[in-house]
Design a protein around this motif. Structure first.
Motif, PDB file in Angstrom:
ATOM      1  N   HIS A 133       0.818  -1.233   0.000  1.00 31.00           N
ATOM      2  CA  HIS A 133       0.000   0.000   0.000  1.00 31.00           C
ATOM      3  C   HIS A 133       0.851   1.281   0.000  1.00 31.00           C
ATOM      4  O   HIS A 133       0.669   2.161  -0.831  1.00 31.00           O
ATOM      5  CB  HIS A 133      -0.926  -0.002   1.223  1.00 31.00           C
ATOM      6  N   ALA A 134       1.772   1.394   0.960  1.00 29.53           N
ATOM      7  CA  ALA A 134       2.550   2.634   1.102  1.00 29.53           C
ATOM      8  C   ALA A 134       3.870   2.317   1.786  1.00 29.53           C
ATOM      9  O   ALA A 134       4.083   1.203   2.295  1.00 29.53           O
ATOM     10  CB  ALA A 134       1.771   3.668   1.908  1.00 29.53           C
ATOM     11  N   ASP A 157       2.587   6.875  -1.325  1.00 25.96           N
ATOM     12  CA  ASP A 157       1.581   5.900  -1.733  1.00 25.96           C
ATOM     13  C   ASP A 157       2.130   5.099  -2.906  1.00 25.96           C
ATOM     14  O   ASP A 157       2.659   5.659  -3.874  1.00 25.96           O
ATOM     15  CB  ASP A 157       0.281   6.600  -2.132  1.00 25.96           C
ATOM     16  N   SER A 198      -1.713   2.455  -4.577  1.00 31.45           N
ATOM     17  CA  SER A 198      -2.657   1.544  -3.936  1.00 31.45           C
ATOM     18  C   SER A 198      -4.052   1.698  -4.529  1.00 31.45           C
ATOM     19  O   SER A 198      -4.368   2.691  -5.189  1.00 31.45           O
ATOM     20  CB  SER A 198      -2.703   1.819  -2.433  1.00 31.45           C
ATOM     21  N   THR A 246      -4.011   6.672  -0.178  1.00 35.99           N
ATOM     22  CA  THR A 246      -3.516   7.115   1.116  1.00 35.99           C
ATOM     23  C   THR A 246      -3.921   8.572   1.298  1.00 35.99           C
ATOM     24  O   THR A 246      -3.769   9.373   0.369  1.00 35.99           O
ATOM     25  CB  THR A 246      -1.985   6.991   1.188  1.00 35.99           C
ATOM     26  N   PRO A 267       0.185   9.316  -5.786  1.00 29.31           N
ATOM     27  CA  PRO A 267       1.094   8.161  -5.752  1.00 29.31           C
ATOM     28  C   PRO A 267       2.476   8.530  -6.285  1.00 29.31           C
ATOM     29  O   PRO A 267       2.613   9.311  -7.223  1.00 29.31           O
ATOM     30  CB  PRO A 267       0.409   7.136  -6.670  1.00 29.31           C
TER      31      PRO A 267
END
Length: 550
Positions: A54-55, A68, A71, A75, A84
């Motif tokens: 995810h992060a 990020d 994802s 986030t 991202p």
């Protein structure tokens, strides 16, 4: 920030606020910490809203950043999605949403011995974050909160009035936060610098009420720039609760700062007197996010106010121009009449012997008519916007001669303090004489029972940083002070308006056309005229005229 210094390295903990790992802490020992649902992550969160990878959190020196990793659910920082692949700095206590799971650096925040159940730092939250308030793609998972944010943003776009903005914000809060019993919005007064209540409401009465809020909480938020929540004051140390909170029987309270580009402009405050538990962490998060469009609306309102003021000054300049055109037209017609009068006087003199008494009267009438003709010609030239015929003039002599003429026949005294090293000025002598004469007459009419006019000219260098109305350079500042009735503060900005007069109000006389002409003359000389007054204590006009350079 929680640190473990036994190894000599900075080790910060990641605190899980909600979700399957609620209230667990993870040590960020490595320079890079991965977060996701997959087993290969240092922080594994088994929640379907969290992507496998995810992060990641990166440590650079003593700062932490989050990225990020493209994802699925995104986030978010303070409810605002981050882009991202871009690093965003993290601060202790600020909630970060990993899918539907909220985490933050550090544990619950402690300040001055008062333990707030949730306290987040909102200082500096402007710029990129604000752009994502209306983000509508699949990264926004809480539809209700998005609808509230959208509603507030839309409503606040419809007005530029500060009071109206605050009223609409408060109305929205009562609609969407069922636990609120009372609320207030306080903003910093630009003139005094003090915190001022703009609106104060209760659920029982939607009309304005006497301010009911905890000054201790409000002052703390203003001082620290942090949003504060006490979900249950019964769990707080009673010594840490202010007397007002006890008196108002506050069970739960939230307060968030209003952060504008120029700094903290005020706070949004709400409290509940119902049985605890009251406000929740997600309530504070939503209130914090709502403060962003509120701050933007307030900033826009301030800009709009400045623009309106500029427009009013422009309209004032146009009114001055229009009155000049009107005066010029009248002067032109009057000049034509004087031409006929002077011509007839000249012809009449041909039929009368020079020694005749009537001849002498005609000579006197001719001289007066020629002076009047000369005056109207100057007014015509001035009203057409002609460039003043400037020369280097010793201002001391001009001031003395003009005041002697203006005060002749009156019981007004004149005191002049003329410096021996006073700079000469570069002016049109006739026009400045007219301006000084108008101010003198204005002062005389303001003192029907007599008094003293004080003339104080001084040399003044205007620096660029102080040149609000003037260009940088050398000026002679002439202050003309009377002991008259004075002008109320609310009328001071209007005294140079040709369509405004205080004669009917029983206050200082002579304002209106005479002062508007003064204003126009000084402005054409690239100078400035200002006024200050106090009712019952008199009025002072300050004139700045460009000094003559050698």
């Amino acid at each position: 920030m929680d640190s473990d210094r036994s190894t000599g390295d900075l080790v910060t903990r990641l605190h899980v606020i909600n979700g399957p790992l609620k209230e667990l802490d993870f040590s960020l020992e490595k320079e890079t910490t991965h977060i996701g649902r997959g087993s290969g992550n240092e922080v594994q969160i088994k929640d379907q809203s969290v992507s496998k990878g995810h992060a990641r959190i990166l440590r650079k020196g003593k700062k932490y950043f989050i990225e990020d990793l493209n994802s699925f659910n995104g986030t978010q920082i303070l409810g605002n999605p981050i882009e991202p692949g871009v690093l965003f700095e993290l601060h202790e206590g600020i909630p970060v949403s990993i899918g539907n799971v909220a985490v933050s650096l550090g544990k619950e925040y402690l300040v001055d011995g008062m333990k707030s159940r949730f306290c987040i730092d909102l200082s500096g939250q402007t710029g990129k974050g604000g752009k994502a308030l209306l983000y509508k793609d699949r990264r926004i998972t809480n539809r209700r909160n998005l609808e509230v944010i959208y509603e507030v943003s839309t409503i606040l776009m419809q007005t530029f009035d500060i009071d109206d903005i605050c009223e609409k914000i408060m109305e929205t809060l009562f609609t969407h936060f069922k636990r609120i019993n009372s609320g207030a919005i306080l903003l910093i007064d630009d003139k005094t610098g003090d915190l001022k209540v703009i609106t104060s409401r209760s659920r029982n009465s939607r009309k304005q009420i006497k301010s009911k809020y905890s000054r201790t909480i409000v002052n703390r938020v203003m001082r620290e720039g942090r949003a504060v929540i006490m979900s249950d004051t019964s769990r707080e140390d009673k010594d840490n609760l202010s007397d007002s909170m006890k008196t108002m029987r506050i069970k739960s309270v939230m307060c968030v700062p209003i952060n504008c580009k120029s700094g903290i402009r005020g706070v949004i405050y709400v409290h509940s007197i119902n049985v605890a538990p009251g406000f929740r962490k997600e309530d504070l998060l939503l209130l914090s996010v709502l403060s962003n469009p509120a701050a933007l609306a307030i900033e826009n309102s301030l800009l709009y106010s400045k623009r309106k003021k500029a427009e009013e000054e422009l309209m004032k300049a146009k009114r001055l121009e229009s009155i000049g055109i009107l005066a010029g037209g009248i002067a032109h017609d009057y000049n034509n009449l004087l031409t006929g009068i002077v011509g007839n006087i000249t012809l009449a003199q041909l039929y009368i012997e020079p020694g005749n008494k009537a001849f002498n009267l005609l000579v006197s009438a001719e001289e007066s008519s020629l002076r009047a003709k000369d005056l109207t010609q100057k007014l015509i030239t001035f009203s057409r916007g002609g460039v003043p015929a400037k020369n280097t003039v010793p201002i001391s002599e001009l001031l003395k001669n003009t005041m002697d003429l203006a005060l002749s026949g009156s019981d007004i005294n004149c005191e002049c303090a003329m410096p021996h090293d006073l700079w000469p000025v570069y002016i049109d002598e006739a026009q400045i004489t007219q301006a000084i004469h108008n101010l003198a007459i204005n002062a005389v009419e303001a003192m029907p029972k007599g008094g003293t006019i004080r003339i104080v000219p001084v040399n003044e260098n205007v620096e660029e940083k102080n040149a609000h109305f003037l260009k940088k350079g050398r000026y002679v500042k002439i202050s003309i002070k009377d002991e008259g009735v004075g002008i109320p503060e609310e009328h001071l900005e209007k005294v140079f308006d040709p369509y405004f007069s205080t004669k009917e109000m029983g206050m200082q006389k002579g304002t209106g056309l005479g002062l508007s002409i003064c204003h126009s003359i000084i402005k054409k000389h690239k100078g400035h005229i200002a006024v200050e007054s106090e009712v019952g204590a008199g009025t002072t006009f300050h004139i700045f005229l460009p000094a003559s350079y050698p």
